[in-house]
Design an enzyme around this catalytic site. Structure first.
Site, mmCIF file in Angstrom:
data_model
loop_
_atom_site.group_PDB
_atom_site.id
_atom_site.type_symbol
_atom_site.label_atom_id
_atom_site.label_comp_id
_atom_site.label_asym_id
_atom_site.label_seq_id
_atom_site.Cartn_x
_atom_site.Cartn_y
_atom_site.Cartn_z
ATOM 1 C CE LYS A 16 -3.926 -2.233 0.350
ATOM 2 N NZ LYS A 16 -5.263 -2.002 -0.565
ATOM 3 C CG HIS A 76 -10.842 -5.824 -4.751
ATOM 4 N ND1 HIS A 76 -12.050 -5.686 -4.100
ATOM 5 C CD2 HIS A 76 -9.773 -5.530 -3.944
ATOM 6 C CE1 HIS A 76 -11.811 -5.229 -3.101
ATOM 7 N NE2 HIS A 76 -10.430 -4.934 -2.702
#
Length: 388
Positions: free
Chosen positions: A194, A325
C-alpha cells in the site's frame, strides 16, 4: 413463494415446479430463495491510504430448485451498508428469483436488473445482484455436476497468486520486508504494498527496501486506494519506476477516467483499476481510452459471475489482463475460467466460515474441483455470525 427467515443447515421446503424454459421439466426452476447477513471478523488489521477494513459484512443468498438442488451465493461490504443490500433482496429481488431457471443465469440476471432499473447502476444493487447471481451459478454448476471454473469456461486449472496481507500501510518497513520475504519463500510470485504516505520519498524508501530484499524476479505491485490527484500520481509513478513496480493500482478516484488516461500515457507502469467500478460500461470506457492495462473487476461489486465474465472477455478483446480484487475463494474459479487471467489476490477471509481452504502450492492456486462454487461452507459458523 416464500422468503421466510433462514435457518442455515435446516433443509428448505420443496415445491412443485413447472416445465423449465430450457425444456427440462422444472429441474432447475427456483422454488425458494432467502437472504441473511453475517459479520465475519477480519483475519488481520488492514489499513490503506483512505480507510480501514472493519469487518466483512457478508450478504448470503440461498436458493433451492425443484429437484432439491441448492445454491449458496454471497457478496460483501468492508463494514457498512450490508443492511441496505439485504433490504433490497428481501423486499424485491427474492420475489424475482423464485420462478426463474437456475440453468439460465443470463435470463435470471436480466430479470433482477429489470426489476430495479430505478436503482441501477449502483453499488447497493450490484452487491444484491451478486449475492443472488452467485447462488444461481452455484446451483447451475451443481445441476451440471461440474465445478464453476469449468462451467464458466475452463481455461486453466491453476492461476498464479500474489500476496496482499503483508503490505498494509500501517506496517513498518521492517515488517513489509519480513512479510515479503516470507511470501517469496512460500513460492508466491508477487507482493502488493500500500502507498499513500504523506511524501513520495517515504513510499519509495519502503518499496526500495522490499525490492532489495526480494530481488528482481518477484513482482512488486503498489496500491494507492484512489488517494492521489492525477498530478501526484504521475509524480509518484516516476519515483516508483525506480524499483520496477509491476502495476500501479487505483491511483485516482474511479470516476476520473481522464486522469487515469493521463497517468497511463506518462508512465511505463501498467495502471490497474476495477475494484471500485460497478458496470460493464465503465470498464469499456477505461479500456477504449487506454486508461487501464490490468482489470481488477470484483465479482461482488460488478453484480455477480454473469457480468464478471463479460468484463473479463471485454478485457481480452482489448488485449488486457484480469487480476480481480479480493474474494480469493470465489475468484480462484473465475480466473481459472478465462484465458487472460494474470493473478489471483491471496487474501484469505472465509476461514472462519468454511471447513476447508483453497489449495495454494508453489505460488499457484488450484481451482476447486467440487461441483458448484467449490466453497465448503460451515453452516453452523455462518449461523453463529448471523446478525440479520
Amino acid at each position: 413463494m416464500t422468503t421466510t427467515q433462514p435457518v442455515p443447515g435446516v433443509p428448505l421446503p420443496t415445491a412443485a415446479g413447472s416445465a423449465g424454459q430450457d425444456g427440462d421439466p422444472g429441474r432447475g426452476r427456483i422454488v425458494h430463495a432467502e437472504a441473511f447477513l453475517c459479520d465475519i471478523p477480519v483475519e488481520a488489521v488492514r489499513t490503506d491510504a483512505v480507510q480501514a477494513f472493519l469487518k466483512q459484512e457478508t450478504i448470503v443468498v440461498r436458493i433451492r430448485t425443484t429437484d432439491g438442488t441448492e445454491g449458496l451465493g454471497y457478496s460483501y461490504t468492508i463494514g457498512t451498508g450490508g443492511a441496505a443490500v439485504l433490504s433490497l433482496l428481501r423486499t424485491t429481488l427474492l420475489d424475482v428469483l423464485v420462478g426463474q431457471d437456475a440453468t439460465r443465469p443470463e435470463a435470471t440476471w436480466r430479470a433482477l436488473f429489470t426489476s430495479t432499473r430505478a436503482t441501477t447502476v449502483g453499488v447497493i444493487a450490484a452487491l444484491a445482484f451478486a449475492a443472488a447471481d452467485t447462488a444461481v451459478w452455484d446451483a447451475k454448476a451443481r445441476l451440471a455436476g461440474r465445478p464453476l471454473w469449468v462451467e464458466a469456461g475452463g481455461a486453466s486449472a491453476t492461476v498464479p497468486v500474489y500476496d496482499t496481507e503483508g503490505g498494509w500501510l500501517h506496517l513498518s518497513t521492517d515488517e513489509l520486508v519480513e512479510h515479503a520475504v516470507a511470501s517469496q519463500r512460500r513460492g508466491m510470485h508477487g507482493v502488493k504494498i500500500k502507498v499513500g504516505k504523506p511524501r513520495g520519498h517515504e513510499d519509495l524508501e519502503r518499496l526500495r527496501a522490499v525490492r532489495d530484499a526480494v530481488g528482481p524476479c518477484m513482482d512488486l505491485m503498489v496500491d494507492a486506494n484512489q488517494s492521489f490527484t492525477a498530478a501526484e500520481a504521475i509524480r509518484r509513478a516516476r519515483l516508483f519506476e525506480q524499483v520496477d513496480v509491476f502495476w500501479f493500482e487505483e491511483p485516482l478516484p474511479a470516476e476520473d477516467v481522464a486522469g487515469h488516461e493521463r497517468l497511463a500515457q506518462a508512465t511505463s507502469i501498467p495502471v490497474a483499476v476495477g475494484e471500485s467500478m460497478y458496470s460493464l460500461g465503465h470498464f469499456r470506457e477505461y479500456l477504449q481510452r487506454g486508461a487501464a492495462a490490468v482489470v481488477q473487476a470484483d465479482v461482488a461489486r460488478v453484480g455477480g459471475v454473469t457480468p464478471w465474465l463479460k468484463i473479463a472477455h471485454l478485457a481480452e478483446a482489448f488485449n488486457a489482463t484480469v487480476a480481480p480484487h479480493f474474494l480469493m475463494e470465489l475468484h480462484a474459479s473465475l480466473t481459472c475460467a478465462v484465458p487472460n487471467a494474470l493473478y489471483l489476490e491471496h487474501i484469505p477471509q472465509l476461514r472462519a466460515v468454511t471447513t476447508s481452504e483453497l489449495e495454494v502450492a508453489d505460488g499457484l492456486a488450484h481451482a476447486p474441483t467440487d461441483p458448484g462454487l467449490g466453497i465448503a461452507w460451515d453452516m453452523d459458523a455462518l449461523e453463529r455470525l448471523r446478525v440479520a
